[in-house]
Design a protein around this motif. Sequence first.
Motif, PDB file in Angstrom:
ATOM      1  N   ARG A  13       0.835  -1.190   0.000  1.00  0.00           N
ATOM      2  CA  ARG A  13       0.000   0.000   0.000  1.00  0.00           C
ATOM      3  C   ARG A  13       0.879   1.253   0.000  1.00  0.00           C
ATOM      4  NH1 ARG A  13      -3.729   0.950   5.181  1.00  0.00           N
ATOM      5  NH2 ARG A  13      -1.935   2.111   5.934  1.00  0.00           N
ATOM      6  N   THR A  14       1.973   1.191   0.766  1.00  0.00           N
ATOM      7  CA  THR A  14       2.887   2.339   0.828  1.00  0.00           C
ATOM      8  C   THR A  14       3.479   2.619  -0.545  1.00  0.00           C
ATOM      9  OG1 THR A  14       3.465   1.429   2.941  1.00  0.00           O
ATOM     10  CG2 THR A  14       4.791   3.281   2.184  1.00  0.00           C
ATOM     11  N   SER A 271      -6.887  -0.154   1.412  1.00  0.00           N
ATOM     12  CA  SER A 271      -8.095   0.660   1.565  1.00  0.00           C
ATOM     13  C   SER A 271      -8.015   1.908   0.684  1.00  0.00           C
ATOM     14  CB  SER A 271      -8.247   1.064   3.033  1.00  0.00           C
ATOM     15  OG  SER A 271      -8.791   2.363   3.120  1.00  0.00           O
ATOM     16  N   SER A 273      -9.867   4.609   0.552  1.00  0.00           N
ATOM     17  CA  SER A 273     -10.026   5.933   1.152  1.00  0.00           C
ATOM     18  C   SER A 273      -8.765   6.378   1.887  1.00  0.00           C
ATOM     19  CB  SER A 273     -11.230   5.950   2.088  1.00  0.00           C
ATOM     20  OG  SER A 273     -11.091   4.922   3.025  1.00  0.00           O
ATOM     21  N   LYS A 274      -8.108   5.443   2.564  1.00  0.00           N
ATOM     22  CA  LYS A 274      -6.910   5.832   3.316  1.00  0.00           C
ATOM     23  C   LYS A 274      -5.787   6.254   2.376  1.00  0.00           C
ATOM     24  CE  LYS A 274      -7.499   3.259   7.543  1.00  0.00           C
ATOM     25  NZ  LYS A 274      -7.553   1.841   7.801  1.00  0.00           N
ATOM     26  N   VAL A 275      -5.541   5.447   1.341  1.00  0.00           N
ATOM     27  CA  VAL A 275      -4.420   5.801   0.466  1.00  0.00           C
ATOM     28  C   VAL A 275      -4.689   7.123  -0.252  1.00  0.00           C
ATOM     29  CG1 VAL A 275      -3.569   3.446   0.127  1.00  0.00           C
ATOM     30  CG2 VAL A 275      -5.223   4.356  -1.481  1.00  0.00           C
ATOM     31  N   THR A 277      -6.517   9.701   0.785  1.00  0.00           N
ATOM     32  CA  THR A 277      -6.352  10.843   1.680  1.00  0.00           C
ATOM     33  C   THR A 277      -4.879  11.153   1.880  1.00  0.00           C
ATOM     34  OG1 THR A 277      -8.302  10.016   2.791  1.00  0.00           O
ATOM     35  CG2 THR A 277      -7.135  11.777   3.894  1.00  0.00           C
ATOM     36  N   ALA A 278      -4.061  10.119   2.009  1.00  0.00           N
ATOM     37  CA  ALA A 278      -2.627  10.351   2.200  1.00  0.00           C
ATOM     38  C   ALA A 278      -2.039  11.099   1.007  1.00  0.00           C
ATOM     39  CB  ALA A 278      -1.917   9.014   2.396  1.00  0.00           C
ATOM     40  N   SER A 439     -17.000  -0.877   2.626  1.00  0.00           N
ATOM     41  CA  SER A 439     -17.813  -0.050   3.494  1.00  0.00           C
ATOM     42  C   SER A 439     -19.250  -0.534   3.441  1.00  0.00           C
ATOM     43  CB  SER A 439     -17.732   1.372   2.976  1.00  0.00           C
ATOM     44  OG  SER A 439     -18.312   2.232   3.881  1.00  0.00           O
ATOM     45  N   SER A 445     -19.038   7.915   6.824  1.00  0.00           N
ATOM     46  CA  SER A 445     -18.058   8.463   5.873  1.00  0.00           C
ATOM     47  C   SER A 445     -18.424   8.082   4.441  1.00  0.00           C
ATOM     48  CB  SER A 445     -16.651   7.983   6.219  1.00  0.00           C
ATOM     49  OG  SER A 445     -16.676   6.590   6.376  1.00  0.00           O
TER      50      SER A 445
END
Length: 473
Positions: A13-14, A271, A273-275, A277-278, A439, A445
């Motif tokens: 993911r990173t 995920s 949404s997380k990636v 937003t980052a 989700s 959210s």
Amino acid sequence: MSRTSIHGEWSSRTAFILAATGSAVGLGNIWKFPYMAGQYGGGAFVITYLLCIAIICLPVMMAEVMLGKLGRSSPINTMYHLAVENKQSKIWILLGWSGAIAGFLILSYYSVIAGWALAYVPELALGTFTKVENMPTAEISPFVDSIFNSLTENPTKLIFWHTSFICMTMFMIAGGVKGGLERAVTFMMPALFILLLVLVGYSMSTPDFMRGFQFMFNVNFDNLLYPNCTEQACELSGDGLLAAMGQAFFSLSLGMGSIMVYGAYLPKNASVSKVTTAVVLADTSVAILAGLIIFPIVFSNGLEPGAGVGLVFKTLPIAFGQMPFGTLFGTLFFILLVLAALSSSISLIEPAVAWLVETKKFTRISASVLSGIFVWLVGLITVFSFNLWSEVKPIGGLNLFELIDYLTANIMLPLAGLLIAIFTGWLMKKTIVANELNSSVDSFSYRIWYFLLRYVTPLGVSIVFLNAIGVFS
Ligand code: PFF
């Protein structure tokens, strides 16, 4: 239906976050954002840009990553699969095509500007700008202007650097997802960020730091709404709002398929949404940092914030010319700027390369070479619009480079963003969407995102478009 990408996957993911940040962070943040904010009067532009990022672009970016992750192929083929699966018309593949075309057009000029950054590496390394240290303030601006102009007025030099940059892009893209793209961004992004912080430190030490700061954050909408004011008359114009929205799309690499195709290489369990937003946070902070570096230098040295496309190339060298270890930092900075541009340029062409490999059975290398030659040729238009063809202004007083930029950033990208919002928000099956975002349909959210995508994005983009063509004035 679960597919796998034939091009490989990010190893984590990173890695995706780094690559997508690599795509987003580039000349758009460091070269374009400051000069546009300068041209449209500062604070009001910045606020509009941030608002567009938060309520229009963030939802579109999540949708784009998700579409890519579902389709697992080039944007053209992804749109085809998803249209069929959701029982929609196959005409939606045009969205993929418009992205590929926008990518070629953007890269054609992006490479010329990145070529300027490349040309500045030896200038800084040789200490050309250390001369400003002992110069009276009044002479500094003509000196930096003359160095910049001697580059842009010379087509041979521009072609040399444009060619070099295209070759570097082709080399990277031919390396493939893991070998080329991922390896490159892992070191570049953190290094660039650190150097930006060093520069913010320098700009805080300049006498006009507060003036620069206020220019960026004091909101006066007159500057944005009346950008073409002369002594005699002020004309209301929707161009400023359109430019701020276009810049938000451009900066986040949206509406072009870059983010979609990167989403296609995302590991299944990541995920969305997380990636996303980052990536948005990283991209926005780099743009703001760039502004905080540049405007104090502009005011401290009697330069013009509205100087246009040359702004960064005229301000940063002054900083490097005056600061301790400036030659070292300056050289390093322009190398990193080239690398940041490179990680964006590979994403500009990846959608087309992926399509050539999938559909036309090209090898990655031949697809890269073919696209590279094509982009190089189109890039000559931009090269000449700074010199031989600078007076060719076919529409609206814009030269050919400005026209390509306007057409892509202000029209093609937001329009594609609007269509992505409509496709995902209105035409795709709700269960497919919710499933992919891991989700439940009624989590808080998810509902906010879905609302923004269905209503706010389409309305927002449409209002800015209509305003730009003068419907409300
Ligand atoms: N986001 C990149 C920048 O800010 O420099 C430029 C860009 C890359 C625009 C990829 C569009 C794109 F699809």
